[in-house]
Write an enzyme that holds these catalytic residues in place. Structure first.
Site, mmCIF file in Angstrom:
data_model
loop_
_atom_site.group_PDB
_atom_site.id
_atom_site.type_symbol
_atom_site.label_atom_id
_atom_site.label_comp_id
_atom_site.label_asym_id
_atom_site.label_seq_id
_atom_site.Cartn_x
_atom_site.Cartn_y
_atom_site.Cartn_z
ATOM 1 N N SER A 8 10.022 -20.836 -39.062
ATOM 2 C CA SER A 8 8.921 -20.018 -39.577
ATOM 3 C C SER A 8 8.880 -20.098 -41.097
ATOM 4 O O SER A 8 9.851 -19.724 -41.768
ATOM 5 C CB SER A 8 9.103 -18.568 -39.153
ATOM 6 O OG SER A 8 8.235 -17.750 -39.913
ATOM 7 N N HIS A 31 6.119 -22.987 -37.546
ATOM 8 C CA HIS A 31 5.559 -21.688 -37.170
ATOM 9 C C HIS A 31 4.941 -21.045 -38.411
ATOM 10 O O HIS A 31 5.617 -20.838 -39.421
ATOM 11 C CB HIS A 31 6.682 -20.822 -36.594
ATOM 12 C CG HIS A 31 6.261 -19.500 -36.058
ATOM 13 N ND1 HIS A 31 5.740 -19.336 -34.789
ATOM 14 C CD2 HIS A 31 6.289 -18.264 -36.607
ATOM 15 C CE1 HIS A 31 5.475 -18.050 -34.581
ATOM 16 N NE2 HIS A 31 5.789 -17.370 -35.677
ATOM 17 N N ASP A 33 3.030 -17.830 -39.839
ATOM 18 C CA ASP A 33 2.752 -16.414 -39.578
ATOM 19 C C ASP A 33 1.566 -15.937 -40.414
ATOM 20 O O ASP A 33 1.657 -15.849 -41.632
ATOM 21 C CB ASP A 33 3.983 -15.565 -39.908
ATOM 22 C CG ASP A 33 5.079 -15.732 -38.869
ATOM 23 O OD1 ASP A 33 4.789 -15.560 -37.670
ATOM 24 O OD2 ASP A 33 6.220 -16.049 -39.260
ATOM 25 N N MET A 35 -0.763 -12.897 -41.342
ATOM 26 C CA MET A 35 -0.768 -11.422 -41.294
ATOM 27 C C MET A 35 -1.889 -10.898 -42.175
ATOM 28 O O MET A 35 -2.116 -11.421 -43.265
ATOM 29 C CB MET A 35 0.570 -10.878 -41.806
ATOM 30 C CG MET A 35 1.778 -11.420 -41.071
ATOM 31 S SD MET A 35 3.277 -10.585 -41.624
ATOM 32 C CE MET A 35 4.525 -11.558 -40.785
ATOM 33 N N HIS A 64 0.783 -18.218 -35.585
ATOM 34 C CA HIS A 64 1.003 -16.902 -34.964
ATOM 35 C C HIS A 64 0.132 -15.895 -35.702
ATOM 36 O O HIS A 64 0.448 -15.515 -36.839
ATOM 37 C CB HIS A 64 2.502 -16.565 -35.069
ATOM 38 C CG HIS A 64 2.868 -15.217 -34.548
ATOM 39 N ND1 HIS A 64 4.080 -14.616 -34.812
ATOM 40 C CD2 HIS A 64 2.191 -14.334 -33.762
ATOM 41 C CE1 HIS A 64 4.129 -13.427 -34.231
ATOM 42 N NE2 HIS A 64 3.002 -13.233 -33.591
ATOM 43 N N MET A 66 -1.061 -12.512 -36.503
ATOM 44 C CA MET A 66 -0.798 -11.066 -36.430
ATOM 45 C C MET A 66 -1.930 -10.387 -37.186
ATOM 46 O O MET A 66 -1.768 -9.878 -38.297
ATOM 47 C CB MET A 66 0.578 -10.760 -37.046
ATOM 48 C CG MET A 66 1.721 -11.193 -36.141
ATOM 49 S SD MET A 66 3.267 -11.397 -37.030
ATOM 50 C CE MET A 66 3.020 -13.056 -37.661
ATOM 51 N N MET A 135 7.851 -10.972 -28.595
ATOM 52 C CA MET A 135 8.408 -10.607 -29.904
ATOM 53 C C MET A 135 9.747 -9.908 -29.699
ATOM 54 O O MET A 135 9.860 -8.985 -28.886
ATOM 55 C CB MET A 135 7.457 -9.666 -30.652
ATOM 56 C CG MET A 135 6.144 -10.295 -31.113
ATOM 57 S SD MET A 135 6.325 -11.702 -32.224
ATOM 58 C CE MET A 135 7.246 -11.003 -33.592
ATOM 59 N N GLY A 140 5.756 -8.348 -38.444
ATOM 60 C CA GLY A 140 5.386 -7.946 -39.807
ATOM 61 C C GLY A 140 6.286 -8.501 -40.886
ATOM 62 O O GLY A 140 5.810 -8.797 -41.983
ATOM 63 N N PHE A 141 7.570 -8.673 -40.570
ATOM 64 C CA PHE A 141 8.498 -9.095 -41.608
ATOM 65 C C PHE A 141 9.556 -10.028 -41.035
ATOM 66 O O PHE A 141 9.957 -9.878 -39.879
ATOM 67 C CB PHE A 141 9.189 -7.874 -42.244
ATOM 68 C CG PHE A 141 8.201 -6.932 -42.883
ATOM 69 C CD1 PHE A 141 7.751 -7.144 -44.173
ATOM 70 C CD2 PHE A 141 7.695 -5.857 -42.155
ATOM 71 C CE1 PHE A 141 6.812 -6.293 -44.738
ATOM 72 C CE2 PHE A 141 6.750 -5.006 -42.717
ATOM 73 C CZ PHE A 141 6.311 -5.226 -44.019
ATOM 74 N N GLY A 142 10.013 -10.955 -41.879
ATOM 75 C CA GLY A 142 11.141 -11.794 -41.504
ATOM 76 C C GLY A 142 12.441 -11.050 -41.771
ATOM 77 O O GLY A 142 12.450 -9.994 -42.411
ATOM 78 N N GLY A 143 13.520 -11.606 -41.274
ATOM 79 C CA GLY A 143 14.844 -11.080 -41.588
ATOM 80 C C GLY A 143 15.222 -9.777 -40.907
ATOM 81 O O GLY A 143 16.190 -9.129 -41.303
ATOM 82 N N ASP A 173 10.468 -14.760 -30.856
ATOM 83 C CA ASP A 173 10.245 -14.735 -32.306
ATOM 84 C C ASP A 173 10.763 -13.416 -32.866
ATOM 85 O O ASP A 173 10.306 -12.344 -32.457
ATOM 86 C CB ASP A 173 8.731 -14.882 -32.563
ATOM 87 C CG ASP A 173 8.377 -14.898 -34.038
ATOM 88 O OD1 ASP A 173 9.275 -14.989 -34.894
ATOM 89 O OD2 ASP A 173 7.159 -14.816 -34.331
ATOM 90 N N GLY A 174 11.701 -13.540 -33.812
ATOM 91 C CA GLY A 174 12.231 -12.357 -34.488
ATOM 92 C C GLY A 174 13.734 -12.228 -34.321
ATOM 93 O O GLY A 174 14.216 -12.018 -33.212
ATOM 94 N N GLY A 175 14.445 -12.420 -35.416
ATOM 95 C CA GLY A 175 15.892 -12.251 -35.375
ATOM 96 C C GLY A 175 16.625 -13.325 -34.590
ATOM 97 O O GLY A 175 17.775 -13.131 -34.189
ATOM 98 N N GLY A 195 13.105 -17.982 -38.721
ATOM 99 C CA GLY A 195 12.701 -17.965 -40.129
ATOM 100 C C GLY A 195 13.908 -17.953 -41.035
ATOM 101 O O GLY A 195 14.318 -18.991 -41.572
ATOM 102 N N SER A 196 14.514 -16.787 -41.190
ATOM 103 C CA SER A 196 15.640 -16.677 -42.123
ATOM 104 C C SER A 196 16.831 -17.539 -41.704
ATOM 105 O O SER A 196 17.546 -18.058 -42.566
ATOM 106 C CB SER A 196 16.044 -15.208 -42.301
ATOM 107 O OG SER A 196 16.071 -14.549 -41.071
HETATM 108 C C1 DX5 Z 1 7.737 -11.680 -37.845
HETATM 109 C C2 DX5 Z 1 7.247 -13.085 -37.702
HETATM 110 C C3 DX5 Z 1 8.345 -14.031 -37.480
HETATM 111 C C4 DX5 Z 1 9.323 -14.127 -38.630
HETATM 112 C C5 DX5 Z 1 10.674 -14.355 -38.045
HETATM 113 O O1 DX5 Z 1 6.696 -10.784 -37.715
HETATM 114 O O2 DX5 Z 1 6.344 -13.203 -36.628
HETATM 115 O O3 DX5 Z 1 7.859 -15.321 -37.161
HETATM 116 O O4 DX5 Z 1 9.054 -15.159 -39.519
HETATM 117 O O5 DX5 Z 1 11.616 -14.299 -39.047
HETATM 118 P P1 DX5 Z 1 13.165 -14.158 -38.697
HETATM 119 O O6 DX5 Z 1 13.533 -15.367 -37.911
HETATM 120 O O7 DX5 Z 1 13.819 -14.102 -40.023
HETATM 121 O O8 DX5 Z 1 13.318 -12.891 -37.913
HETATM 122 ZN ZN ZN Z 2 5.903 -15.284 -35.958
#
Ligand code: DX5
Ligand code: ZN
Length: 221
Positions: A8, A31, A33, A35, A64, A66, A135, A140-143, A173-175, A195-196
């Site tokens: 991501s 990927h 994102d 938003m 993706h 959002m 999800m 909304g946020f990475g990490g 997707d997420g964590g 992502g992270s």
């Molecule tokens: C969060 C995004 C994810 C995000 C994942 O709302 O949809 O795609 O980038 O980031 P990580 O892998 O760091 O949770």
């Molecule tokens: Zn995503």
């Protein structure tokens, strides 16, 4: 089951997106994102950036969305060059019509579920989709920390897909990271967004290879 790893770019350096996209060549999809600060409390990028990314990398784009009102905005992402477009069912007025429109325009159609959205009410819609995104954080946020309470939903989704014999990818997707990807794969996911865990690594391409190895090993069990 073929495993796919989709880094991501939310966790990449937005001032160097073309370089960051190329840093993960070898990944299955990039990927992206999107938003809108309405559907989620964060704002990222839109159609012009997707158009530019399309020219900057050979890796296909997994967009993706959002965003509110995907019925209105999603088709423009197909036109911008996305190979796969994911809308959130919570935001869509007519998910079947929208999935058909995305497919008719030539992209893979995908539908996302927020953590509190159950999969069962959508069983009859699954044949309209090429991918289902579960999800594993609030979007909304990475990490953010992986929500392991989503693992039973992943398992139930996999059961529904297999019950109907569908050729439908199951994305998480997420964590997703080295410490959570095996649990996701074991539960039945086959497409992993990270992502992270990728862009926070010293060598993003190596991180993709590591995640792929772990997921493939867990799927084989
Ligand atoms: C969060 C995004 C994810 C995000 C994942 O709302 O949809 O795609 O980038 O980031 P990580 O892998 O760091 O949770
Ligand atoms: Zn995503």
């Amino acid at each position: 089951m073929a495993v796919q790893i989709n880094p991501s770019i939310l966790s990449a350096d937005f001032a160097r997106l073309a370089d960051e996209a190329r840093a993960v060549e070898g990944a299955d999809w990039l990927h992206v994102d999107v938003m809108d600060n309405h559907f989620v409390p964060n704002l990222t990028l839109g159609v012009p950036v997707v158009e530019s990314l399309r020219k900057a990398t050979e890796t296909p784009l997994d967009c993706h969305l959002m965003i509110a009102d995907p019925d209105r905005w999603a088709p423009a992402y197909v036109e911008a060059g996305a190979g796969s477009v994911t809308f959130h069912v919570e935001a869509a007025a007519a998910p079947v019509r929208l999935a058909r429109e995305i497919r008719a325009k030539g992209a893979r159609a995908s539908m996302a579920l927020r953590p509190a959205t159950p999969v069962e009410p959508y069983e009859d819609l699954l044949p309209e989709l090429d991918m289902l995104l579960i999800m594993t954080v609030e979007p909304g946020f990475g990490g953010q920390a992986f929500l392991d309470i989503m693992l039973p939903k992943i398992r139930r989704a996999r059961k529904l897909i297999d019950k109907h014999g569908l050729d439908l990818w199951l994305q998480v997707d997420g964590g997703v990271s080295a410490s959570t990807i095996e649990r996701c794969a074991d539960a039945g996911a086959d497409v992993f967004v990270a992502g992270s865990a990728v862009y926070g690594a010293e060598d993003p391409a190596e991180a993709v290879r590591g995640l792929r190895k772990q997921a493939a090993a867990a799927c084989a069990h």
